[in-house]
Write a protein that holds these residues in place. Sequence first.
Motif, PDB file in Angstrom:
ATOM      1  N   THR A  34      -0.232  11.330  -3.960  1.00  0.00           N
ATOM      2  CA  THR A  34      -0.881   9.942  -3.939  1.00  0.00           C
ATOM      3  C   THR A  34      -2.248  10.562  -4.193  1.00  0.00           C
ATOM      4  OG1 THR A  34      -1.357   7.993  -2.905  1.00  0.00           O
ATOM      5  CG2 THR A  34      -1.066   9.834  -1.402  1.00  0.00           C
ATOM      6  N   ASP A  35      -3.136   9.653  -3.814  1.00  0.00           N
ATOM      7  CA  ASP A  35      -4.652   9.781  -4.232  1.00  0.00           C
ATOM      8  C   ASP A  35      -5.141  11.024  -4.872  1.00  0.00           C
ATOM      9  OD1 ASP A  35      -3.953   7.727  -2.456  1.00  0.00           O
ATOM     10  OD2 ASP A  35      -6.041   7.059  -2.187  1.00  0.00           O
ATOM     11  N   HIS A  36      -5.375  11.197  -5.915  1.00  0.00           N
ATOM     12  CA  HIS A  36      -6.179  12.618  -6.562  1.00  0.00           C
ATOM     13  C   HIS A  36      -6.813  12.029  -7.802  1.00  0.00           C
ATOM     14  CE1 HIS A  36      -2.500  13.030  -8.490  1.00  0.00           C
ATOM     15  NE2 HIS A  36      -3.228  13.553  -9.324  1.00  0.00           N
ATOM     16  N   THR A  70     -12.179   8.535  -8.492  1.00  0.00           N
ATOM     17  CA  THR A  70     -11.497   9.060  -7.537  1.00  0.00           C
ATOM     18  C   THR A  70      -9.803   9.095  -7.544  1.00  0.00           C
ATOM     19  OG1 THR A  70     -11.181   7.449  -5.842  1.00  0.00           O
ATOM     20  CG2 THR A  70     -13.374   8.670  -5.637  1.00  0.00           C
ATOM     21  N   HIS A  71      -9.780   8.457  -8.586  1.00  0.00           N
ATOM     22  CA  HIS A  71      -8.216   8.481  -8.916  1.00  0.00           C
ATOM     23  C   HIS A  71      -7.913   8.870 -10.330  1.00  0.00           C
ATOM     24  CE1 HIS A  71      -6.763   6.424  -5.360  1.00  0.00           C
ATOM     25  NE2 HIS A  71      -7.960   5.714  -5.383  1.00  0.00           N
ATOM     26  N   SER A  72      -6.547   9.423 -10.415  1.00  0.00           N
ATOM     27  CA  SER A  72      -5.988   9.836 -11.788  1.00  0.00           C
ATOM     28  C   SER A  72      -5.617   8.377 -12.474  1.00  0.00           C
ATOM     29  CB  SER A  72      -4.826  10.823 -11.388  1.00  0.00           C
ATOM     30  OG  SER A  72      -4.216  11.082 -12.654  1.00  0.00           O
ATOM     31  N   THR A  97       2.288   6.184  -8.988  1.00  0.00           N
ATOM     32  CA  THR A  97       2.266   5.226  -8.054  1.00  0.00           C
ATOM     33  C   THR A  97       0.780   5.128  -7.642  1.00  0.00           C
ATOM     34  OG1 THR A  97       2.746   4.877  -5.530  1.00  0.00           O
ATOM     35  CG2 THR A  97       2.273   7.244  -6.367  1.00  0.00           C
ATOM     36  N   HIS A  98       0.492   4.157  -6.416  1.00  0.00           N
ATOM     37  CA  HIS A  98      -1.221   3.750  -6.377  1.00  0.00           C
ATOM     38  C   HIS A  98      -1.515   2.980  -7.416  1.00  0.00           C
ATOM     39  CE1 HIS A  98      -4.906   4.062  -4.185  1.00  0.00           C
ATOM     40  NE2 HIS A  98      -4.332   4.841  -3.284  1.00  0.00           N
ATOM     41  N   ILE A  99      -0.649   1.998  -7.939  1.00  0.00           N
ATOM     42  CA  ILE A  99      -1.063   1.349  -9.132  1.00  0.00           C
ATOM     43  C   ILE A  99      -1.579   0.112  -8.902  1.00  0.00           C
ATOM     44  CG2 ILE A  99       0.267   0.380 -11.007  1.00  0.00           C
ATOM     45  CD1 ILE A  99       2.752   2.098 -10.007  1.00  0.00           C
ATOM     46  N   ALA A 142      -8.456   4.108   4.689  1.00  0.00           N
ATOM     47  CA  ALA A 142      -7.854   3.063   5.447  1.00  0.00           C
ATOM     48  C   ALA A 142      -6.546   2.564   5.036  1.00  0.00           C
ATOM     49  CB  ALA A 142      -8.707   1.670   5.469  1.00  0.00           C
ATOM     50  N   ASP A 143      -6.300   2.740   3.436  1.00  0.00           N
ATOM     51  CA  ASP A 143      -4.994   2.196   3.027  1.00  0.00           C
ATOM     52  C   ASP A 143      -3.809   3.245   3.432  1.00  0.00           C
ATOM     53  OD1 ASP A 143      -6.417   3.982   1.265  1.00  0.00           O
ATOM     54  OD2 ASP A 143      -5.197   3.323  -0.401  1.00  0.00           O
ATOM     55  N   HIS A 144      -4.212   4.323   4.101  1.00  0.00           N
ATOM     56  CA  HIS A 144      -3.304   5.365   4.348  1.00  0.00           C
ATOM     57  C   HIS A 144      -2.901   5.379   5.846  1.00  0.00           C
ATOM     58  CE1 HIS A 144      -2.725   6.726   0.098  1.00  0.00           C
ATOM     59  NE2 HIS A 144      -3.953   6.142   0.040  1.00  0.00           N
ATOM     60  N   ILE A 145      -3.609   4.894   6.474  1.00  0.00           N
ATOM     61  CA  ILE A 145      -3.674   5.092   8.017  1.00  0.00           C
ATOM     62  C   ILE A 145      -3.581   3.787   8.825  1.00  0.00           C
ATOM     63  CG2 ILE A 145      -4.757   7.220   7.876  1.00  0.00           C
ATOM     64  CD1 ILE A 145      -7.271   5.996   9.375  1.00  0.00           C
ATOM     65  N   ARG A 200       0.987  -1.016  -0.013  1.00  0.00           N
ATOM     66  CA  ARG A 200      -0.026  -0.039  -0.080  1.00  0.00           C
ATOM     67  C   ARG A 200       0.602   1.305   0.052  1.00  0.00           C
ATOM     68  NH1 ARG A 200      -4.210  -3.275   2.015  1.00  0.00           N
ATOM     69  NH2 ARG A 200      -2.625  -4.534   3.017  1.00  0.00           N
ATOM     70  N   PRO A 201       0.335   2.562  -0.664  1.00  0.00           N
ATOM     71  CA  PRO A 201       1.376   3.550  -0.788  1.00  0.00           C
ATOM     72  C   PRO A 201       1.801   4.438   0.040  1.00  0.00           C
ATOM     73  CG  PRO A 201      -1.057   4.021  -1.308  1.00  0.00           C
ATOM     74  CD  PRO A 201      -0.953   2.654  -0.663  1.00  0.00           C
ATOM     75  N   SER A 202       2.912   4.611   0.079  1.00  0.00           N
ATOM     76  CA  SER A 202       3.713   5.368   1.323  1.00  0.00           C
ATOM     77  C   SER A 202       5.232   5.660   0.692  1.00  0.00           C
ATOM     78  CB  SER A 202       3.687   4.394   2.543  1.00  0.00           C
ATOM     79  OG  SER A 202       4.728   5.022   3.400  1.00  0.00           O
ATOM     80  N   THR A 241      -1.708  12.079   4.358  1.00  0.00           N
ATOM     81  CA  THR A 241      -2.255  12.585   3.090  1.00  0.00           C
ATOM     82  C   THR A 241      -3.903  12.659   3.140  1.00  0.00           C
ATOM     83  OG1 THR A 241      -2.617  10.547   1.834  1.00  0.00           O
ATOM     84  CG2 THR A 241      -0.277  11.752   1.437  1.00  0.00           C
ATOM     85  N   HIS A 242      -4.272  11.714   3.888  1.00  0.00           N
ATOM     86  CA  HIS A 242      -5.771  11.576   3.988  1.00  0.00           C
ATOM     87  C   HIS A 242      -6.122  10.221   4.832  1.00  0.00           C
ATOM     88  CE1 HIS A 242      -5.581   8.833   0.530  1.00  0.00           C
ATOM     89  NE2 HIS A 242      -6.840   8.703   0.538  1.00  0.00           N
ATOM     90  N   ALA A 243      -7.470  10.245   5.410  1.00  0.00           N
ATOM     91  CA  ALA A 243      -7.477   9.230   6.440  1.00  0.00           C
ATOM     92  C   ALA A 243      -8.287   8.000   5.846  1.00  0.00           C
ATOM     93  CB  ALA A 243      -8.264   9.605   7.559  1.00  0.00           C
TER      94      ALA A 243
HETATM   95 ZN   LIG Z   1      -5.358   5.262  -1.532  1.00  0.00          ZN
END
Ligand SMILES: [Zn+2]
Length: 580
Positions: A176-178, A207-209, A229-231, A82-85, A40-42, A78-80
Amino acid sequence: MADGRLSITVLGSGTSVGVPTIGCHCAVCASDDPRDKRLRPSVLVRWDGHAVLIDTTPDFRQQALTAGIERLDAVLITHAHADHIMGLDDVRPLNFRMSGPLRVYGSAETIGTIRQTFRYIFDTGPTESSVPKIETCIFDGQRPIRVGGLDFEPVRLAHGHGTVHGFRFGSAAYLTDHSGIPPESMEKLRNLDVLFLDALRHRPHPTHSTVEHSLHTVEELKPRRAFFTHICHDLAHQATEAALPANVRLAWDGLVIDVDSPRPAGFRVLRTLEEVPSDFGPCALTIGNFDGVHAAHRSIMRRVATIARERGWRAAALTFDPHPALVVAPEKAPRLLTGIERRCELMHEAGLDEVLVLPFTPEVARLSPEQFIREVVTERLGARAVLVGHNFRFGRGASGDTAALHELGQCYGFEVEICPAVRCRGHVVGSTQIRKLIGRGDVTNAWRMLERPFALEGMVVPGEGVGSRQTVPTLNLSEQTGLVPLGGVYVTRTFDLDDGRRWPSVTNVGFRPTFGGERLTIETFLLSPLDGPTPARIRVEFLYRLREERKFESAEALKMQIFRDVKRAERFLRRTAEML
Ligand SMILES: [Zn+2]
Ligand SMILES: [Zn+2]
Ligand SMILES: [Zn+2]
């Protein structure tokens, strides 16, 4: 990395479910290419011995072990989602290795969700299990987050209907996510060496590019290099890269990118002699403890900066931590005006490019004046000019004075400038004098000598609750290790250290005799509305002493006195508005 360089390690490049995806047998999920295995992305950002983690993913434990993370200066979220926190609990082993709590930065919304999701971490009740020690800090997007001398600027992004943040630091950015980048954020992303950005897959997503959309972003921003990333499992590493322009690559887990010019601001703090790069000099240098970074220190530092600019050298200071008095004669050591981090910030503001904070060990204390100058000042720092105050002492037992410095300058080929004393209303400005003023509550004269109000900083801690129930709402400052003004009631200004809010205030330093208190408390009453969440960390500037602390007959009598204090404080603040 003592050379001022910055590196970014990709800890995870995968989408929210990771690749391979549970139960999937597609070609990418079954691939042998290690670059198709995506946690997961970090990312981890490292420079000058500092480390900042962006997002604590559900894979954080595994990522930390692989990257060899042993300590962190801060975590940025970046945001809350689940995959980020969800890996936040796994910072516990880092807590064991760190003295204070780990700082976790996020927007108000992100921190709110984290506090809900991980309620057990923030419950103050007794517990038998170990929970992470975390200090949450809210950023507002107006001011950068400064960690270890490096600014991380939050960059607002659209993520479907939500708002999330990427970060720019030096000439790198991580988004990441945008699904979209608002125009004002695009402006923050010019002149990048490295840009990381979301590219989930080819097919559109709400929700993703996508790869195509992110290629457009790259064309517009023209970073030197871009990494997607976030692939998800739609993209095979090798086949996808083959179709991308040469300066655009897919990130993969374990990728390390070195970034050019990490610090456009050009300020650096070195923490040991070993960290000083071999090409450090030439520099104009000042040497001292600089407690308070007061008017006389600042006048020397401005002169150092001027000489350095004229000759094309670095403007540098050599200071010590802990304060030598704490090592040489701890029982006589003074309580300090400024902690080392604040001292470095103030030296930066005074115009310096480089600060070497030399750990003041018994070995350093034993260096003779000649050894100190030869080994540290000339060989390590390459000083061509040394500027010090008139009462400068150096070397073992403070046996070197300004005459000795002149001699050594001739011997080792650097200029010496002894800066004259600075006076303020007839008194010589010095750290000892300022400590005395503050010790007797004369914060107004201390303000003149410091060229800024004396301030205390710290976390906001829960008070005994007496104040909020019986009188007026207050912010309580955590326990202080440095100098604290004489007990009493002061006109102050209070700053939220994380988002730039500020309030006029009245502060009580003392023991709360009316309520039978015994511990020293520093309570600040804000004179304008909080206007948002309670700040996590504050700075309280002391402007004027109103009165001593007194015991009152009743809470009602105290309340009346506070009312009178507030009126006087407001008058004082109106009168001095211009000075501030
Ligand atoms: Zn994400
Ligand atoms: Zn798959
Ligand atoms: Zn997300």
